[in-house]
Design a protein around this motif. Sequence first.
Motif, mmCIF file in Angstrom:
data_model
loop_
_atom_site.group_PDB
_atom_site.id
_atom_site.type_symbol
_atom_site.label_atom_id
_atom_site.label_comp_id
_atom_site.label_asym_id
_atom_site.label_seq_id
_atom_site.Cartn_x
_atom_site.Cartn_y
_atom_site.Cartn_z
ATOM 1 N N ASP A 210 0.825 -1.210 0.000
ATOM 2 C CA ASP A 210 0.000 0.000 0.000
ATOM 3 C C ASP A 210 0.860 1.262 0.000
ATOM 4 O O ASP A 210 0.493 2.271 -0.604
ATOM 5 N N LEU A 211 1.996 1.214 0.682
ATOM 6 C CA LEU A 211 2.880 2.383 0.702
ATOM 7 C C LEU A 211 3.391 2.703 -0.700
ATOM 8 O O LEU A 211 3.500 3.872 -1.094
ATOM 9 N N TYR A 212 3.710 1.659 -1.480
ATOM 10 C CA TYR A 212 4.129 1.881 -2.865
ATOM 11 C C TYR A 212 2.994 2.514 -3.671
ATOM 12 O O TYR A 212 3.228 3.408 -4.499
ATOM 13 N N ALA A 213 1.772 2.036 -3.439
ATOM 14 C CA ALA A 213 0.625 2.586 -4.167
ATOM 15 C C ALA A 213 0.408 4.057 -3.811
ATOM 16 O O ALA A 213 0.141 4.887 -4.694
ATOM 17 N N ILE A 214 0.545 4.384 -2.534
ATOM 18 C CA ILE A 214 0.385 5.773 -2.100
ATOM 19 C C ILE A 214 1.458 6.654 -2.728
ATOM 20 O O ILE A 214 1.188 7.763 -3.194
ATOM 21 N N GLY A 215 2.685 6.163 -2.744
ATOM 22 C CA GLY A 215 3.772 6.938 -3.317
ATOM 23 C C GLY A 215 3.656 7.108 -4.815
ATOM 24 O O GLY A 215 4.056 8.137 -5.368
ATOM 25 N N GLU A 218 -1.325 9.013 -5.034
ATOM 26 C CA GLU A 218 -2.114 9.047 -3.797
ATOM 27 C C GLU A 218 -3.611 9.040 -4.075
ATOM 28 O O GLU A 218 -4.371 8.354 -3.375
ATOM 29 N N GLU A 219 -4.046 9.782 -5.068
ATOM 30 C CA GLU A 219 -5.474 9.845 -5.354
ATOM 31 C C GLU A 219 -6.007 8.492 -5.810
ATOM 32 O O GLU A 219 -7.089 8.057 -5.401
ATOM 33 N N ALA A 220 -5.234 7.803 -6.658
ATOM 34 C CA ALA A 220 -5.645 6.467 -7.101
ATOM 35 C C ALA A 220 -5.689 5.498 -5.922
ATOM 36 O O ALA A 220 -6.583 4.652 -5.837
ATOM 37 N N ALA A 221 -4.734 5.633 -5.013
ATOM 38 C CA ALA A 221 -4.726 4.772 -3.824
ATOM 39 C C ALA A 221 -5.959 5.037 -2.958
ATOM 40 O O ALA A 221 -6.556 4.098 -2.416
ATOM 41 N N GLY A 225 -9.441 2.451 -2.043
ATOM 42 C CA GLY A 225 -9.838 2.087 -0.684
ATOM 43 C C GLY A 225 -8.703 1.896 0.294
ATOM 44 O O GLY A 225 -8.906 1.355 1.394
ATOM 45 N N ILE A 226 -7.508 2.311 -0.063
ATOM 46 C CA ILE A 226 -6.363 2.177 0.840
ATOM 47 C C ILE A 226 -6.480 3.209 1.966
ATOM 48 O O ILE A 226 -6.693 4.400 1.692
ATOM 49 N N PRO A 227 -6.371 2.791 3.215
ATOM 50 C CA PRO A 227 -6.453 3.740 4.348
ATOM 51 C C PRO A 227 -5.167 4.557 4.457
ATOM 52 O O PRO A 227 -4.264 4.232 5.238
ATOM 53 N N ILE A 228 -5.068 5.612 3.694
ATOM 54 C CA ILE A 228 -3.824 6.372 3.569
ATOM 55 C C ILE A 228 -3.322 6.924 4.903
ATOM 56 O O ILE A 228 -2.143 6.749 5.241
ATOM 57 N N PRO A 229 -4.162 7.597 5.717
ATOM 58 C CA PRO A 229 -3.643 8.162 6.978
ATOM 59 C C PRO A 229 -3.022 7.111 7.902
ATOM 60 O O PRO A 229 -1.939 7.332 8.455
ATOM 61 N N SER A 230 -3.683 5.970 8.048
ATOM 62 C CA SER A 230 -3.155 4.948 8.959
ATOM 63 C C SER A 230 -1.881 4.323 8.410
ATOM 64 O O SER A 230 -0.962 3.990 9.177
#
Length: 348
Positions: A210-215, A218-221, A225-230
């Motif tokens: 998920d961290l790779y997806a956020i990096g 971020e909007e796509a992540a 449904g990825i819980p970005i803040p946590s």
Amino acid sequence: MTVTTRPSTPPGGRQQEGRAALLDAVLRFRALGLVVALVLLVTTTWLANSRFLSAQSIRDILLSAALTLLLACGMTMVVVGRGIDLSVASVLGLSAFGTATVLADHPGLPVPLAALVGVGIGAACGAVNGVVIAYGRVPALVATLGTLYVFRGLVYFLAGGSRISAGELPRGFLDFGTARVLGIPWLFLIAVAVLLTVGEFLRRHRAGRDLYAIGSHEEAARLAGIPIPSRLLGAYVVSGTLAGLGGVLYAARYGTVDASAGYGMELDIVAAVVVGGVAIFGGSGSVFGAALGALLLTVINNALPVLGVDPFWQRAVVGALIIAAIALDRLVALRLAASLRRRDADVH
């Protein structure tokens, strides 16, 4: 007669496959370049001074690399998620002074308990960074630059100009800082164990992916449904925890601890990560590349004085490596974007 046709790969899938293949090739090339640079540097320094590869010299290099490697593992998790943690050296200093203070003020306290105190200090500092960045939406660069000074100021306030000497710390704690197994320092083995654990987490665990997806986007992540803040909070807590562990190991190795413990290390940590192929813009890279970067930076810091290079140029080399690595990442990103645009044009 029925004719069976193989379903074609959608254009988006081909783009992703091409992007992944190119990134993989670039990262492998960079890792090979780091290994070649490391071999050339060690060989040149050894030819200038044969004692550079003595058993004691190698142990000193591994001890120095242990702390850089440890903090680089935590920094990799943060940077992969398109963040940065400039406070790691200050967290290390606060943890080192806290651990040494607890051991000096409570002579009968078990060393593992004091170590937990130091690690806990680091985790708390990481949580502060994570909450401010993930939930307060403060840019990571601004937030951790602020906490760099806050945590360092807290160390100076607690120290009050004093320092804790090796004579005030338990003998077993100090012995552990230089203890070896088959000639390899324990501190380096701990760093390698952390490296393998973080590498496995980022490669196979869902939260790591998920961290790779956020990096990457971020909007796509967020839409996925990825819980970005946590996820970001977890990355900063891990970074702080490993910096806290680094503080414990710093106190064990050096014995004498004051408010300047770890001062300026953040430059080496960031350099190790970006030189090792972790994109400063997030979304790509591995902790194993960061480990190669950490080892290269450590060898540079040990080799240049042997070669008679002025201390100013030693720091200049580190800065130049950071700039070159970021420039390479940007070049790769531009080439990828251009390649994807050409493929889109061919498809349509």
